[in-house]
Design a protein around this motif. Structure first.
Motif, PDB file in Angstrom:
ATOM      1  N   VAL A  12      17.875 -13.514 -30.395  1.00 10.74           N
ATOM      2  CA  VAL A  12      16.903 -12.354 -31.394  1.00 10.74           C
ATOM      3  C   VAL A  12      16.304 -11.774 -30.271  1.00 10.74           C
ATOM      4  O   VAL A  12      15.634 -12.681 -29.497  1.00 10.74           O
ATOM      5  CB  VAL A  12      16.135 -13.201 -32.527  1.00 10.74           C
ATOM      6  CG1 VAL A  12      15.265 -12.117 -33.264  1.00 10.74           C
ATOM      7  CG2 VAL A  12      17.006 -13.923 -33.313  1.00 10.74           C
ATOM      8  N   GLN A  13      16.237 -10.665 -30.492  1.00 12.97           N
ATOM      9  CA  GLN A  13      15.141  -9.659 -29.376  1.00 12.97           C
ATOM     10  C   GLN A  13      14.712  -8.734 -30.433  1.00 12.97           C
ATOM     11  O   GLN A  13      15.025  -8.321 -31.092  1.00 12.97           O
ATOM     12  CB  GLN A  13      16.116  -9.311 -28.061  1.00 12.97           C
ATOM     13  CG  GLN A  13      17.107  -8.367 -28.682  1.00 12.97           C
ATOM     14  CD  GLN A  13      17.887  -7.629 -27.422  1.00 12.97           C
ATOM     15  OE1 GLN A  13      17.484  -7.837 -26.362  1.00 12.97           O
ATOM     16  NE2 GLN A  13      18.878  -7.043 -27.693  1.00 12.97           N
ATOM     17  N   HIS A 151      24.811  -8.028 -34.024  1.00 13.72           N
ATOM     18  CA  HIS A 151      25.960  -7.446 -33.345  1.00 13.72           C
ATOM     19  C   HIS A 151      26.908  -8.733 -33.339  1.00 13.72           C
ATOM     20  O   HIS A 151      26.642  -9.862 -32.820  1.00 13.72           O
ATOM     21  CB  HIS A 151      25.551  -6.968 -32.044  1.00 13.72           C
ATOM     22  CG  HIS A 151      26.751  -6.344 -31.250  1.00 13.72           C
ATOM     23  ND1 HIS A 151      27.330  -7.264 -30.342  1.00 13.72           N
ATOM     24  CD2 HIS A 151      27.229  -5.180 -31.593  1.00 13.72           C
ATOM     25  CE1 HIS A 151      28.138  -6.287 -29.839  1.00 13.72           C
ATOM     26  NE2 HIS A 151      28.236  -5.027 -30.386  1.00 13.72           N
ATOM     27  N   ARG A 152      28.059  -8.769 -34.261  1.00 14.92           N
ATOM     28  CA  ARG A 152      28.955  -9.736 -34.442  1.00 14.92           C
ATOM     29  C   ARG A 152      29.582 -10.299 -33.112  1.00 14.92           C
ATOM     30  O   ARG A 152      29.763 -11.392 -32.863  1.00 14.92           O
ATOM     31  CB  ARG A 152      29.897  -9.611 -35.287  1.00 14.92           C
ATOM     32  CG  ARG A 152      29.355  -9.440 -36.760  1.00 14.92           C
ATOM     33  CD  ARG A 152      30.106  -9.101 -37.886  1.00 14.92           C
ATOM     34  NE  ARG A 152      29.602  -8.876 -39.122  1.00 14.92           N
ATOM     35  CZ  ARG A 152      29.176  -9.649 -39.853  1.00 14.92           C
ATOM     36  NH1 ARG A 152      29.360 -10.666 -39.747  1.00 14.92           N
ATOM     37  NH2 ARG A 152      28.767  -9.342 -41.157  1.00 14.92           N
ATOM     38  N   VAL A 157      20.857 -10.468 -32.255  1.00 12.48           N
ATOM     39  CA  VAL A 157      20.008  -9.640 -33.474  1.00 12.48           C
ATOM     40  C   VAL A 157      19.179  -8.995 -32.483  1.00 12.48           C
ATOM     41  O   VAL A 157      18.223  -9.508 -31.957  1.00 12.48           O
ATOM     42  CB  VAL A 157      19.616 -10.512 -34.257  1.00 12.48           C
ATOM     43  CG1 VAL A 157      18.605  -9.773 -35.433  1.00 12.48           C
ATOM     44  CG2 VAL A 157      20.615 -11.347 -35.204  1.00 12.48           C
ATOM     45  N   THR A 158      18.852  -7.591 -32.826  1.00 14.82           N
ATOM     46  CA  THR A 158      17.855  -6.798 -32.367  1.00 14.82           C
ATOM     47  C   THR A 158      17.125  -6.317 -33.516  1.00 14.82           C
ATOM     48  O   THR A 158      17.581  -5.591 -34.411  1.00 14.82           O
ATOM     49  CB  THR A 158      18.560  -5.692 -31.631  1.00 14.82           C
ATOM     50  OG1 THR A 158      19.307  -6.020 -30.730  1.00 14.82           O
ATOM     51  CG2 THR A 158      17.405  -4.929 -31.120  1.00 14.82           C
ATOM     52  N   SER A 179      21.005   2.223 -32.639  1.00 12.84           N
ATOM     53  CA  SER A 179      21.483   1.927 -31.165  1.00 12.84           C
ATOM     54  C   SER A 179      22.221   0.960 -31.015  1.00 12.84           C
ATOM     55  O   SER A 179      22.378  -0.133 -31.982  1.00 12.84           O
ATOM     56  CB  SER A 179      20.204   1.758 -30.344  1.00 12.84           C
ATOM     57  OG  SER A 179      19.177   2.774 -30.493  1.00 12.84           O
ATOM     58  N   ASN A 180      23.334   1.024 -30.200  1.00  9.83           N
ATOM     59  CA  ASN A 180      24.263  -0.209 -29.631  1.00  9.83           C
ATOM     60  C   ASN A 180      23.420  -1.122 -28.873  1.00  9.83           C
ATOM     61  O   ASN A 180      22.893  -1.017 -28.178  1.00  9.83           O
ATOM     62  CB  ASN A 180      25.165   0.620 -28.951  1.00  9.83           C
ATOM     63  CG  ASN A 180      26.120  -0.483 -28.525  1.00  9.83           C
ATOM     64  OD1 ASN A 180      26.065  -1.505 -28.809  1.00  9.83           O
ATOM     65  ND2 ASN A 180      27.271  -0.082 -27.825  1.00  9.83           N
ATOM     66  N   PRO A 181      23.378  -2.231 -29.599  1.00 11.73           N
ATOM     67  CA  PRO A 181      22.630  -3.579 -28.988  1.00 11.73           C
ATOM     68  C   PRO A 181      23.261  -3.982 -27.564  1.00 11.73           C
ATOM     69  O   PRO A 181      22.619  -4.366 -26.643  1.00 11.73           O
ATOM     70  CB  PRO A 181      23.039  -4.653 -29.914  1.00 11.73           C
ATOM     71  CG  PRO A 181      23.263  -3.926 -31.180  1.00 11.73           C
ATOM     72  CD  PRO A 181      23.978  -2.757 -30.893  1.00 11.73           C
ATOM     73  N   GLU A 182      24.372  -3.372 -27.375  1.00  8.74           N
ATOM     74  CA  GLU A 182      24.862  -3.450 -25.758  1.00  8.74           C
ATOM     75  C   GLU A 182      24.574  -2.602 -25.043  1.00  8.74           C
ATOM     76  O   GLU A 182      24.633  -2.851 -23.709  1.00  8.74           O
ATOM     77  CB  GLU A 182      26.455  -3.785 -25.912  1.00  8.74           C
ATOM     78  CG  GLU A 182      26.897  -4.974 -26.465  1.00  8.74           C
ATOM     79  CD  GLU A 182      28.629  -5.050 -26.184  1.00  8.74           C
ATOM     80  OE1 GLU A 182      28.681  -5.990 -25.849  1.00  8.74           O
ATOM     81  OE2 GLU A 182      29.126  -4.339 -26.791  1.00  8.74           O
TER      82      GLU A 182
END
Length: 369
Positions: A12-13, A151-152, A157-158, A179-182
């Motif tokens: 988690v971030q 994001h599976r 988790v963002t 936004s794309n967590p990556e």
């Protein structure tokens, strides 16, 4: 999404920690020394998201003279107002405005979220700034909020991310853009059309900071000089301030909107601030100018009385008038969305109903206004 919706072993971030950003910012557009309403309106969702995130709300003004606009924005909920003033900024041109905003975001403070109006200026400026600061923009949003994203693929988790909702798939669906967590970027940017949100109540007792900022102007920033500004060349009607709006759908084109014009004229004779509008289908068919279009891709309004004539109630149209205080609908299809959503529904042919309604208005009926 609740914490129970993702695995216990998920990392988690928080969005702001991952992007080294903090706060919510609104670009408050000014024209001819006046603050545009869309800037006031964006202070509403801006303040709500800032409170939810536990951060400050700032606004930025770029103009040749801002006058009392900083105090107005503070009264509307801003904790800080950044002011960029220069005599060369009287009229909008892309390069200096992009320089001013991107310089502040890059060199002074990078907010988590940046909101802008989807005006002619906003549509030009937002992608320019996003490109300069390596961010992205979601355009024409109808709802703004913050929430988490799981994001599976990476089981991460963002949290506290911007949830930008906008119509998609021909405006038949509402998509939530995040936004794309990556590949996270900040600020998460979004634009909203004028009239989508309601400006918060002004509180003159609020206090806040006003910060002057001078961009690092470069050669060429002012290479474009505006010699003259001439506004006009077409009908421009602001339906947002009318007490009654009478809107017609594509069937009304069969009679050239004659019945609608007659009803509006009768209302005006009674001293009411009334105007007419049209659905997107009617505009696309050439029955009304685009300046009269109501809906997601037209004007968003919330008058005391909205009269929808032969309009079925497509999602993009409902998005532009659903917050009207009273909705009166006339349609032959009693199962259509507009009739089902109306406060008062009349099932019948508008060519028979509207002339009768017009006669009642001429006799003094004013829909309770």
């Amino acid at each position: 999404m609740a914490m129970s919706d993702w695995p216990e072993d998920a990392t988690v971030q928080r969005f702001s920690d991952a992007t080294s950003s903090e706060g919510v910012m609104v670009f408050a557009e000014m024209v001819d020394g006046h603050l545009l309403n869309v800037g006031r309106e964006l202070m509403g969702p801006g303040r709500e998201m800032a409170d939810h995130l536990g951060v400050s709300l700032s606004a930025i003004l770029i103009h040749h003279s801002v006058g009392d606009a900083p105090q107005d924005l503070i009264a509307l909920g801003a904790d800080k107002v950044i002011v960029v003033e220069d005599s060369r900024l009287e009229h909008y041109t892309t390069l200096p405005y992009a320089r001013a905003l991107s310089d502040y975001l890059t060199n002074v403070h990078r907010p988590e979220i940046l909101l802008m109006g989807a005006t002619t200026t906003g549509r030009d400026l937002a992608p320019r700034v996003a490109s300069r600061v390596d961010a992205g923009v979601t355009a024409d949003c109808t709802k703004l909020s913050v929430g988490p994203f799981y994001h599976r693929k990476t089981k991460s988790v963002t949290t506290h991310m911007l949830e930008a909702h906008r119509p998609s798939f021909g405006e038949s669906k509402l998509a939530c853009i995040m936004s794309n967590p990556e590949q996270l970027w900040a600020p998460a940017m979004a634009t909203a059309r004028p009239g989508i949100f309601v400006a918060p109540v002004s509180d003159s007792s609020r206090t806040g900071d006003v910060e002057a900022f001078t961009p690092d102007w470069q050669d060429g920033d002012f290479s474009v000089e505006v010699m003259d500004v001439r506004r006009g060349g077409g009908e421009r009607v602001d339906l947002g301030h009318c007490k009654i709006v009478v809107a017609g759908g594509i069937p009304c084109g069969q009679t050239g909107f004659r019945e609608i014009h007659a009803l509006v004229d009768a209302l005006k004779e009674q001293g009411l601030d009334a105007e007419w509008g049209a659905s997107r289908a009617a505009v696309d068919a050439g029955h009304a100018p685009s300046t009269r279009q109501i809906g997601q891709t037209g004007q968003s309004i919330r008058p005391p009385v909205y009269i929808a004539i032969a309009i079925s109630g497509a999602p993009q149209h409902m998005a532009g008038m659903k917050d009207s205080e009273r909705i009166i609908a006339v349609n032959t299809d009693e199962s259509c969305t507009m009739l089902q959503s109306a406060d008062a529904a009349i099932v019948g042919d508008y060519r028979e109903v509207i002339p009768q309604l017009t006669e009642k208005v001429k006799s003094g009926f004013t829909f309770g206004l």
